[in-house]
Design an enzyme around this catalytic site. Structure first.
Site, mmCIF file in Angstrom:
data_model
loop_
_atom_site.group_PDB
_atom_site.id
_atom_site.type_symbol
_atom_site.label_atom_id
_atom_site.label_comp_id
_atom_site.label_asym_id
_atom_site.label_seq_id
_atom_site.Cartn_x
_atom_site.Cartn_y
_atom_site.Cartn_z
ATOM 1 N N ARG A 162 0.812 -1.223 0.000
ATOM 2 C CA ARG A 162 0.000 0.000 0.000
ATOM 3 C C ARG A 162 0.845 1.272 0.000
ATOM 4 O O ARG A 162 0.629 2.182 -0.811
ATOM 5 C CB ARG A 162 -0.926 0.025 1.239
ATOM 6 C CG ARG A 162 -2.140 -0.828 1.137
ATOM 7 C CD ARG A 162 -2.525 -1.354 2.510
ATOM 8 N NE ARG A 162 -1.617 -2.434 2.830
ATOM 9 C CZ ARG A 162 -1.869 -3.707 2.527
ATOM 10 N NH1 ARG A 162 -3.027 -4.032 2.040
ATOM 11 N NH2 ARG A 162 -0.980 -4.651 2.757
ATOM 12 N N THR A 163 1.786 1.354 0.930
ATOM 13 C CA THR A 163 2.509 2.617 1.108
ATOM 14 C C THR A 163 3.410 2.903 -0.091
ATOM 15 O O THR A 163 3.423 4.027 -0.609
ATOM 16 C CB THR A 163 3.330 2.574 2.409
ATOM 17 O OG1 THR A 163 2.499 2.053 3.452
ATOM 18 C CG2 THR A 163 3.824 3.939 2.804
ATOM 19 N N LYS B 99 25.645 -5.169 -0.372
ATOM 20 C CA LYS B 99 27.108 -5.320 -0.286
ATOM 21 C C LYS B 99 27.639 -4.721 1.006
ATOM 22 O O LYS B 99 28.843 -4.573 1.183
ATOM 23 C CB LYS B 99 27.778 -4.623 -1.467
ATOM 24 C CG LYS B 99 27.368 -5.130 -2.826
ATOM 25 C CD LYS B 99 28.037 -4.274 -3.900
ATOM 26 C CE LYS B 99 27.424 -4.460 -5.261
ATOM 27 N NZ LYS B 99 27.802 -3.385 -6.193
ATOM 28 N N ARG C 6 11.129 3.850 4.127
ATOM 29 C CA ARG C 6 10.642 2.863 5.100
ATOM 30 C C ARG C 6 11.852 2.062 5.558
ATOM 31 O O ARG C 6 12.663 1.620 4.739
ATOM 32 C CB ARG C 6 9.603 1.935 4.479
ATOM 33 C CG ARG C 6 9.287 0.741 5.386
ATOM 34 C CD ARG C 6 8.106 -0.048 4.941
ATOM 35 N NE ARG C 6 6.865 0.670 5.184
ATOM 36 C CZ ARG C 6 5.659 0.115 5.094
ATOM 37 N NH1 ARG C 6 5.532 -1.157 4.768
ATOM 38 N NH2 ARG C 6 4.574 0.824 5.322
ATOM 39 N N HIS D 7 4.331 5.856 11.648
ATOM 40 C CA HIS D 7 3.914 5.700 10.248
ATOM 41 C C HIS D 7 2.944 6.878 10.014
ATOM 42 O O HIS D 7 1.726 6.701 9.975
ATOM 43 C CB HIS D 7 3.224 4.345 10.087
ATOM 44 C CG HIS D 7 2.992 3.915 8.668
ATOM 45 N ND1 HIS D 7 3.129 4.754 7.587
ATOM 46 C CD2 HIS D 7 2.617 2.703 8.164
ATOM 47 C CE1 HIS D 7 2.848 4.078 6.482
ATOM 48 N NE2 HIS D 7 2.544 2.828 6.800
HETATM 49 N N1 CP Z 1 -0.491 -0.120 5.932
HETATM 50 C C1 CP Z 1 0.722 -0.358 5.384
HETATM 51 O O1 CP Z 1 1.730 0.255 5.736
HETATM 52 O O2 CP Z 1 0.715 -1.313 4.424
HETATM 53 P P1 CP Z 1 1.990 -1.762 3.576
HETATM 54 O O3 CP Z 1 2.942 -2.447 4.506
HETATM 55 O O4 CP Z 1 1.455 -2.669 2.495
HETATM 56 O O5 CP Z 1 2.616 -0.513 3.012
#
Ligand code: CP
Length: 329
Positions: free
Chosen positions: A73-74, A101, A123, A151
């Site tokens: 999603r993100t 590496k 992320r 998040h």
């Molecule tokens: N909600 C969320 O962060 O989903 P993903 O891990 O698929 O990005």
């Protein structure tokens, strides 16, 4: 919906309503700044529902998505958001990068910086990694989830979903249920929803609720039925077994029996309670499919839709100074 807590000229907030270079967390944002981002996201919902999903305001800018952890999603919604705003979007493939590496996170970030990225979206599995990079690079950095920390765009998209479905956030009872301990989603949601004056409960087994969580302004419940009682919003969290080193829960089956959201359990909440889940879901563990797929109660696909709008808003707002927008430089 207008943002009632927006700054006024004499409030000492400066000339524009989002005086931050990065978005590394909800922590540190004022309620009116959160409201401003939600207001900004509203305009993109209509565009995204149309056939010509394009705006050119980020033309010429380069957005780099550097995801050191898996995401559907993100990652996709940041890519779609950047492209719909006209940016050049590059997704760094960590599996094929020099991280494999042994290149350090900082060296990787400085490499992206040297390529003159205009926005870096990160992320990472380590809490605090995104702030570390934000402190080093020349462009805005957006946190797409760091460890158990935050998040923030998930917190914003969840708040936007609630505001649109319920017409308000202030005064609502929101039950955040399940694996709160390992959840950056829970932390960003607690910060956003308490800032916007919701009554937030955290509900789950004692092993999966952080100590002293009450300091975040929430009420703790270890009895699922009591925590759901009269709730306006039931936000289920994924059981993050990949972050568990020991026996936090006896078994997925037992967890479902005690803390899984079923239609019977949902009946404890308000009759029009909204069901949410950030995804990905463990169906049959924290949530029954009959609840997740109930079109009258579940907002799960709407959360995904709001994610694109929120990320468009964040990319737009954080690049205004860079684009020389009057009042933002
Ligand atoms: N909600 C969320 O962060 O989903 P993903 O891990 O698929 O990005």
């Amino acid at each position: 919906m207008p943002n009632p807590a927006a700054p006024t000229a004499d409030a000492g907030h400066g000339v524009h309503p989002f005086p931050h270079r990065h978005l590394t967390g909800i922590f540190g944002l004022q309620p009116w700044e959160i409201g401003f981002l939600l207001d900004e996201a509203e305009q993109w919902i209509a565009l995204n529902r149309g056939t010509a999903k394009h705006d050119n305001r980020l033309a010429g800018l380069t957005v780099i998505n550097a995801f050191f952890e898996n995401s559907t999603r993100t990652l996709l919604s940041f890519e779609i958001a950047g492209k719909r705003l006209g940016a050049d979007v590059v997704n760094m493939s960590v599996a094929q990068s020099s991280v494999k590496k042994g290149e350090t996170l900082i060296d990787t970030a400085m490499t992206l910086n040297a390529m003159r990225a205009d926005v870096i979206v990160i992320r990472h599995e380590a809490s605090g990694a995104v702030q570390l990079i934000a402190d080093k690079v020349d462009c805005p950095v957006l946190n797409a989830g760091d460890g158990r920390h935050e998040h923030p765009t998930q917190g914003l998209l969840d708040a936007l979903t609630i505001r649109r479905r319920k017409g308000r956030i202030a005064g609502l009872v929101v039950a955040i249920c399940g694996d709160v301990l390992h959840s950056r989603v829970a932390r960003s949601n607690i910060l956003a929803l308490t800032a916007l004056a919701a009554e937030v409960r955290v509900v789950g087994p004692p092993t999966l609720i952080p100590a002293a969580i009450e300091r975040m302004g929430v009420k703790r419940f270890t009895d699922f039925d009591a925590g759901l009682d009269g709730a306006d919003v039931v936000m289920m969290l994924r059981l993050q077994r990949e972050r568990m080193s020991g026996g936090f829960v006896p078994s997925p089956r037992e967890y479902h029996a005690l803390y899984g959201l079923t239609p019977e359990r949902l009946a404890r909440a308000a009759p029009d309670a909204l069901v949410m889940h950030p995804g990905p879901m463990n169906r049959g563990v924290e949530i029954a499919s009959s609840v997740a797929d109930d079109p009258l109660r579940s907002a799960i696909t709407e959360q995904v839709e709001m994610g694109v709008a929120v990320r468009m808003a964040c990319l737009d707002v954080l690049t205004r100074a860079r684009r020389g927008i009057e009042g933002w430089a």
